[in-house]
Structures are given as structure tokens and as C-alpha cells.
Design a protein around this motif. Structure first.
Motif, PDB file in Angstrom:
ATOM      1  N   PHE A   1       0.820  -1.213   0.000  1.00  0.00           N
ATOM      2  CA  PHE A   1       0.000   0.000   0.000  1.00  0.00           C
ATOM      3  C   PHE A   1       0.856   1.265   0.000  1.00  0.00           C
ATOM      4  O   PHE A   1       0.537   2.245  -0.682  1.00  0.00           O
ATOM      5  CB  PHE A   1      -0.948   0.008   1.208  1.00  0.00           C
ATOM      6  N   LEU A   2       1.957   1.242   0.748  1.00  0.00           N
ATOM      7  CA  LEU A   2       2.843   2.405   0.768  1.00  0.00           C
ATOM      8  C   LEU A   2       3.450   2.667  -0.606  1.00  0.00           C
ATOM      9  O   LEU A   2       3.442   3.799  -1.098  1.00  0.00           O
ATOM     10  CB  LEU A   2       3.963   2.187   1.783  1.00  0.00           C
ATOM     11  N   ASP A   3       3.990   1.626  -1.199  1.00  0.00           N
ATOM     12  CA  ASP A   3       4.631   1.782  -2.509  1.00  0.00           C
ATOM     13  C   ASP A   3       3.629   2.263  -3.557  1.00  0.00           C
ATOM     14  O   ASP A   3       3.949   3.135  -4.378  1.00  0.00           O
ATOM     15  CB  ASP A   3       5.261   0.454  -2.930  1.00  0.00           C
ATOM     16  N   MET A   4       2.419   1.716  -3.527  1.00  0.00           N
ATOM     17  CA  MET A   4       1.407   2.117  -4.504  1.00  0.00           C
ATOM     18  C   MET A   4       0.926   3.545  -4.266  1.00  0.00           C
ATOM     19  O   MET A   4       0.614   4.278  -5.213  1.00  0.00           O
ATOM     20  CB  MET A   4       0.222   1.153  -4.462  1.00  0.00           C
ATOM     21  N   SER A   5       0.886   3.961  -3.003  1.00  0.00           N
ATOM     22  CA  SER A   5       0.312   5.271  -2.686  1.00  0.00           C
ATOM     23  C   SER A   5       1.125   6.429  -3.243  1.00  0.00           C
ATOM     24  O   SER A   5       0.612   7.550  -3.381  1.00  0.00           O
ATOM     25  CB  SER A   5       0.166   5.423  -1.167  1.00  0.00           C
ATOM     26  N   ARG A   6       2.391   6.203  -3.566  1.00  0.00           N
ATOM     27  CA  ARG A   6       3.223   7.297  -4.076  1.00  0.00           C
ATOM     28  C   ARG A   6       3.209   7.365  -5.599  1.00  0.00           C
ATOM     29  O   ARG A   6       3.896   8.193  -6.190  1.00  0.00           O
ATOM     30  CB  ARG A   6       4.654   7.147  -3.570  1.00  0.00           C
ATOM     31  N   ARG A   7       2.441   6.500  -6.244  1.00  0.00           N
ATOM     32  CA  ARG A   7       2.352   6.504  -7.697  1.00  0.00           C
ATOM     33  C   ARG A   7       1.271   7.483  -8.168  1.00  0.00           C
ATOM     34  O   ARG A   7       0.385   7.861  -7.392  1.00  0.00           O
ATOM     35  CB  ARG A   7       2.046   5.102  -8.208  1.00  0.00           C
ATOM     36  N   PRO A   8       1.299   7.888  -9.423  1.00  0.00           N
ATOM     37  CA  PRO A   8       0.245   8.772  -9.944  1.00  0.00           C
ATOM     38  C   PRO A   8      -1.123   8.096  -9.896  1.00  0.00           C
ATOM     39  O   PRO A   8      -1.228   6.863  -9.905  1.00  0.00           O
ATOM     40  CB  PRO A   8       0.683   9.021 -11.391  1.00  0.00           C
ATOM     41  N   ASP A   9      -2.170   8.905  -9.842  1.00  0.00           N
ATOM     42  CA  ASP A   9      -3.527   8.368  -9.840  1.00  0.00           C
ATOM     43  C   ASP A   9      -3.783   7.588 -11.126  1.00  0.00           C
ATOM     44  O   ASP A   9      -3.456   8.057 -12.224  1.00  0.00           O
ATOM     45  CB  ASP A   9      -4.550   9.497  -9.739  1.00  0.00           C
ATOM     46  N   PRO A  10      -4.388   6.397 -11.041  1.00  0.00           N
ATOM     47  CA  PRO A  10      -4.762   5.680 -12.258  1.00  0.00           C
ATOM     48  C   PRO A  10      -5.901   6.418 -12.971  1.00  0.00           C
ATOM     49  O   PRO A  10      -6.646   7.174 -12.343  1.00  0.00           O
ATOM     50  CB  PRO A  10      -5.246   4.318 -11.745  1.00  0.00           C
ATOM     51  N   PRO A  11      -6.052   6.222 -14.272  1.00  0.00           N
ATOM     52  CA  PRO A  11      -7.130   6.886 -15.008  1.00  0.00           C
ATOM     53  C   PRO A  11      -8.500   6.567 -14.415  1.00  0.00           C
ATOM     54  O   PRO A  11      -8.832   5.402 -14.190  1.00  0.00           O
ATOM     55  CB  PRO A  11      -7.005   6.307 -16.422  1.00  0.00           C
ATOM     56  N   GLY A  12      -9.251   7.603 -14.123  1.00  0.00           N
ATOM     57  CA  GLY A  12     -10.606   7.430 -13.628  1.00  0.00           C
ATOM     58  C   GLY A  12     -10.723   7.043 -12.175  1.00  0.00           C
ATOM     59  O   GLY A  12     -11.833   6.819 -11.684  1.00  0.00           O
ATOM     60  N   LEU A  13      -9.614   6.988 -11.439  1.00  0.00           N
ATOM     61  CA  LEU A  13      -9.639   6.559 -10.032  1.00  0.00           C
ATOM     62  C   LEU A  13      -8.908   7.581  -9.158  1.00  0.00           C
ATOM     63  O   LEU A  13      -7.832   7.318  -8.628  1.00  0.00           O
ATOM     64  CB  LEU A  13      -8.998   5.181  -9.884  1.00  0.00           C
ATOM     65  N   PRO A  14      -9.476   8.756  -8.962  1.00  0.00           N
ATOM     66  CA  PRO A  14      -8.760   9.834  -8.269  1.00  0.00           C
ATOM     67  C   PRO A  14      -8.605   9.641  -6.763  1.00  0.00           C
ATOM     68  O   PRO A  14      -7.833  10.373  -6.138  1.00  0.00           O
ATOM     69  CB  PRO A  14      -9.616  11.062  -8.578  1.00  0.00           C
ATOM     70  N   THR A  15      -9.315   8.690  -6.161  1.00  0.00           N
ATOM     71  CA  THR A  15      -9.246   8.531  -4.704  1.00  0.00           C
ATOM     72  C   THR A  15      -8.465   7.297  -4.264  1.00  0.00           C
ATOM     73  O   THR A  15      -8.270   7.090  -3.073  1.00  0.00           O
ATOM     74  CB  THR A  15     -10.668   8.444  -4.110  1.00  0.00           C
TER      75      THR A  15
END
Length: 335
Positions: free
Chosen positions: A284-298
Motif C-alpha cells: 500500500f505504501l509503494d502504490m500510494s506514491r504513484r500517480p492516480d490511475p485513469p478514472g480513479l482519483p481517490t
């Protein structure tokens, strides 16, 4: 968690294809909140009075979501009978739009934060799911294979440190990476695992179970929805995922009470739990620092919330750190 499109916003051909699966025209649709798909999610009523649940997404909006819908269609068609899941009615796929149809479940999501009676109701259901006979159900990966890349989060953080990381976590990256590797092995097994359980993927039917005299239960049950991440693993993996959700929604709760008391966790070693918690925290930490995926801003904010809750829990379990204060008098109290 995100802004959905509604039934009326789906292309005409998609709606027509879904209605062919359902065997009638849709005369009413109610969009459902929750989840992270950028597509639709509607409870629909047909002219005949029949009800169903339909969700659809376009690969042009988010290719991963479309792939997950295709994966879920394959899983739903293969699940053994008798599980607490909606009946799969069929799928529509034109190469861009993918839609799935299920029987409608007249249920409610668990309260947020969790309350003890509903949590027990869900854990009781998961104990039943873990006993399902999976012989002859092919094409489900093992948890370790499915999560091998995800559980390398701490190893990635060691190579590329993250700003703003909790000081305790920053000082224990190598230790947590080792625990995550152990967690992968600990998840091995032959039980059916949903792989993504939290409140929005659970529906409760009837009153919550009761244990007033230590044995009595109410008739309530839980139904599990959204199965694209299904795998085979240890019989307690989904139950631990629910406890992660409990902790993320209320950092002041004490999920270890249920880990010690509920039979779904019987025989589970503390080190195995620590390993799985560490694996998910790093992911979760590693993923949280990535850009928002298309259509999933939260999604990234949600992943950081999960990571922070897990780090707090691990700190307490491993080194006896102080738990976070309770957030609400209405929250889960299991101490």
C-alpha cells in the motif's frame, strides 16, 4: 469512493446486450456507491419485476478495470455452488465495454467503523467459505504467486526511500521486507480466498449473529461480491483482510482481540500474521506514491490510509508501540 456513471450513460449497444442477458428491458436503475471502478454499478428492475445487479466499464477509461471485469466473469462462472455469493447471470464484452450481471442481493454494507456483531457475522461466513470444496476448480492462482510482486513493497522502499515515512517504519525497512517474504509463504493453502475484502465488497442479510449465552446466533449472514482477485490460500487470509479494514477505518480499535478469539484464526501463528500485515503495508505504501490511475482519483489516498493503519498495528504488535486514540464512541470496541 469515486464518481460513477449511471445506467443511462452506458452506450445503447451495451444496455441492449445486458438486457439480452437479463431477458427483458430495464425500467429502473439505481446507481450504487462505493468501490474503485470508474464504470457503472446499478441495481436494476426489469419490466417483468425481476431484479438484478449490473456493472460495466470501458477499457478506454481504464484498461485494468476492464481486464478485472473479464477476470471476474471467469471466476464467477467457475465458483462452486453453495457459496455466499450472488448468482452469475452472464457477461457482455464487445472488446471495449465489459459488463457483468448478477442476481440482486437485498443487503446492506457493514457499518463504518465496524461494529462487533457485524464483524462476527462476517467472520463466521468466512469460516464457512474457507471449508468450500475447491476440487475441480481450475485456473485460480495461489496467494503467494498472486502477491509475489505486491509484497516486494518494502524492498522497493529500501532502494527508493519515501518522503514522509513513519520514523519507526523507516528504521525497520529491512526487517519489514523480511517479514513480507515470510508472509508470502504463510499464505499458502487450498482454501478459497476472495482477495479484496472490505466493507464495500460485503453485503449483510438479516440481523447480525448473537452470542448472548456463548453459543446462540441470529439468522443473519454475509454475501461476498466482486471476485476478480480470487485465489487459493490459507483459510484465514480473507478474515485477516477484514481485520485490516477494521483497523484502517478505526485506528483506535484492537483487531488482535478477534485474532485471539474467533475460530477462523485458530492455530494461526503470530509471525504469519505479522508477515502478511507487513506485506500489505509495504504494498500500500509503494502504490500510494504513484500517480492516480485513469478514472480513479481517490485510490492512492485510500492506499496510504491503509498503509498508515497497518504500520501503526505492526508497531504495536512487534515493538509494543502506543495505539492511536479512538476516533468515535460508536466505533468497534473489542478490547
Amino acid at each position: 469512493m469515486n464518481t460513477r456513471i449511471g445506467w443511462d450513460e452506458l452506450p445503447h449497444g451495451v444496455r441492449t446486450g445486458i438486457e439480452a442477458i437479463l431477458g427483458g428491458s430495464v425500467v429502473e436503475a439505481r446507481s450504487q456507491p462505493g468501490g474503485f471502478s470508474p464504470g457503472s454499478a446499478d441495481r436494476v428492475r426489469l419490466a417483468s419485476g425481476r431484479r438484478a445487479f449490473v456493472k460495466a466499464v470501458s477499457a478506454e477509461v481504464n484498461a485494468t478495470s476492464a481486464a478485472l471485469h473479464r477476470r471476474e466473469a471467469a471466476v464467477a462462472a467457475a465458483l462452486p455452488a453453495g457459496l455466499p455469493v450472488p448468482n452469475f447471470l452472464g457477461s457482455y464484452d464487445d472488446g471495449t465495454w465489459v459488463a457483468l450481471a448478477f442476481t440482486d442481493v437485498d443487503g446492506r454494507h457493514p457499518a463504518e467503523p465496524w461494529v462487533a456483531a457485524e464483524l462476527e457475522q462476517v467472520l463466521d461466513t468466512l469460516q464457512t467459505v474457507a471449508r468450500a470444496n475447491m476440487a475441480g476448480v481450475a485456473d485460480l492462482p495461489g496467494c503467494a504467486d498472486a502477491l509475489r510482486g505486491a509484497f516486494r513493497g518494502w524492498a522497493k522502499l529500501a532502494k527508493r526511500p519515501m518522503k514522509g515515512l513513519d520514523p519507526w517504519a523507516a528504521g525497520n525497512v529491512e526487517r519489514l521486507a523480511g517479514l513480507a517474504r515470510h508472509g508470502l509463504a504463510a499464505m499458502a493453502g487450498t482454501s478459497l480466498v476472495h482477495g479484496d475484502l472490505r466493507t464495500d465488497n460485503i453485503l449483510l442479510i438479516g440481523p447480525a449473529g448473537s452470542r448472548m449465552d456463548g453459543s446462540r446466533r441470529g439468522p443473519g449472514r454475509a454475501v461476498l461480491v466482486d471476485w476478480p482477485w480470487a485465489a487459493l490460500g490459507a483459510p484465514w487470509v480473507d478474515a485477516l483482510s477484514v481485520m485490516i479494514n477494521v483497523k484502517s477505518l478505526d485506528p483506535g480499535s484492537d483487531p488482535d482481540v478477534q485474532l485471539r478469539a474467533h475460530p477462523v484464526f485458530a492455530g494461526v501463528r503470530a509471525g504469519d500474521v505479522d508477515g502478511v500485515l507487513a506485506g500489505y503495508a509495504g504494498y500500500f505504501l509503494d502504490m500510494s506514491r504513484r500517480p492516480d490511475p485513469p478514472g480513479l482519483p481517490t485510490l492512492r489516498a485510500f492506499q496510504r490510509l491503509q498503509a498508515d493503519a497497518l504500520i501503526g498495528w505492526l508497531k504495536l504488535r512487534l515493538d509494543g508501540g502506543s495505539p492511536a486514540p479512538p476516533r468515535s464512541c460508536a466505533t468497534l470496541r473489542l478490547r
